[in-house]
Design a protein around this motif. Sequence first.
Motif, PDB file in Angstrom:
ATOM      1  N   THR A  56      52.835  13.874  31.615  1.00 23.89           N
ATOM      2  CA  THR A  56      54.053  13.360  30.963  1.00 23.89           C
ATOM      3  C   THR A  56      55.174  13.547  31.972  1.00 23.89           C
ATOM      4  O   THR A  56      55.970  12.348  32.522  1.00 23.89           O
ATOM      5  CB  THR A  56      54.498  13.979  29.775  1.00 23.89           C
ATOM      6  OG1 THR A  56      53.281  13.906  28.941  1.00 23.89           O
ATOM      7  CG2 THR A  56      55.510  13.557  29.079  1.00 23.89           C
ATOM      8  N   GLN A 134      51.314   8.946  24.620  1.00 29.47           N
ATOM      9  CA  GLN A 134      49.859   8.885  25.053  1.00 29.47           C
ATOM     10  C   GLN A 134      49.395   7.650  24.393  1.00 29.47           C
ATOM     11  O   GLN A 134      48.272   7.133  25.140  1.00 29.47           O
ATOM     12  CB  GLN A 134      49.375  10.157  24.309  1.00 29.47           C
ATOM     13  CG  GLN A 134      47.958  10.382  24.845  1.00 29.47           C
ATOM     14  CD  GLN A 134      47.530  10.309  26.206  1.00 29.47           C
ATOM     15  OE1 GLN A 134      48.100  11.312  26.811  1.00 29.47           O
ATOM     16  NE2 GLN A 134      46.555   9.518  26.699  1.00 29.47           N
ATOM     17  N   CYS A 259      42.934  12.634  26.428  1.00 26.63           N
ATOM     18  CA  CYS A 259      44.490  12.711  26.940  1.00 26.63           C
ATOM     19  C   CYS A 259      44.499  13.711  27.925  1.00 26.63           C
ATOM     20  O   CYS A 259      45.586  13.774  28.760  1.00 26.63           O
ATOM     21  CB  CYS A 259      45.482  12.817  25.673  1.00 26.63           C
ATOM     22  SG  CYS A 259      45.253  14.373  24.983  1.00 26.63           S
ATOM     23  N   ARG A 287      49.608   6.173  31.837  1.00 30.58           N
ATOM     24  CA  ARG A 287      50.667   6.743  31.209  1.00 30.58           C
ATOM     25  C   ARG A 287      51.780   6.076  32.022  1.00 30.58           C
ATOM     26  O   ARG A 287      53.074   5.804  31.494  1.00 30.58           O
ATOM     27  CB  ARG A 287      50.789   8.303  31.516  1.00 30.58           C
ATOM     28  CG  ARG A 287      49.429   8.911  30.493  1.00 30.58           C
ATOM     29  CD  ARG A 287      50.135   8.756  29.006  1.00 30.58           C
ATOM     30  NE  ARG A 287      51.457   9.265  29.041  1.00 30.58           N
ATOM     31  CZ  ARG A 287      51.605  10.612  28.604  1.00 30.58           C
ATOM     32  NH1 ARG A 287      50.651  11.547  28.744  1.00 30.58           N
ATOM     33  NH2 ARG A 287      52.650  11.266  28.351  1.00 30.58           N
TER      34      ARG A 287
END
Length: 302
Positions: A56, A134, A259, A287
Amino acid sequence: MSVRHFLSLMDLTTEEIRLIIARAIELKAELRAGTLSTLMQNQSAVLVFEKSSTRTRVSFEAGIAQFGGSSIFLAPADSHLGRGEPIADTARVLSRMANLIVMRTGPHERIEQMAQYATIPVINGLSDFNHPCQLLADIQTFTEHRGAIQGRKVAWIGDGNNVCHSWMNAARQLDFELHIAAPKDYRPDQNLIKDCANNIVLTEDPEAAAKDAALVATDTWSGMGHEKEKEARAKKFAGYCVDENLMRAAAKDALFMHCLPAYRGSEVTAAVIDGAQSVIWDEAENRLHAQKSLMEFLLTRA
């Protein structure tokens, strides 16, 4: 025009999700062609991260840089949020200095508070309740490999956690069937189950969930905040490992997603995650592209 936030997939319409996915695929091609946007030139985004992160953080920081902007990373020790400053005060201050906020935290209510008082877009980079960024990447990945997900069967194997919650929202927004195999004590949120009832099937049988599925997805059994429960959860989730036998129950061309981070030998075998059906590296890369598309969407509509 009022500011738009992205705290959940439900903050977008079905058509908006499709537009963001389509634009993400375009941005991916543009990046590979060496074409970079100046969307965020002379703009900045603040990343308020109260939980650790690899994908992230890197995907947002890289995406912001590729848009010509700058990012400011704030861990708990770096800001007064970590010393008890009200979220409302932080939101008001950041709104006067930056153009976008990405927040990664525990209780979902913290992100809701940030959005309530911010006058710039707030993006949910993960909360204990959901992980919508996600899912944008996951849907992009499925679309690239298999086309539209509408009407398809997807299997979620394991913990009914925040990523599972976002898969549930995706199912009702994009009209596909999500079969969730989870131990009874680890099922998803009851209210969300009711909201998504038309698009989900609950079971404790992983093979039943995976049968003829176009996609099999899972996540670690002991995510952030559950590390101390690792041994107990391993016992509860025995039988929920995605292995070659489980993938054979799925459709012949079924994809596998995770993920990440993944723990080979726990929720998935090495043979599956490193095998031909796995698209985890495309999923991880996406992402970047999906979030760039999301940022473009929010910044051009705020």
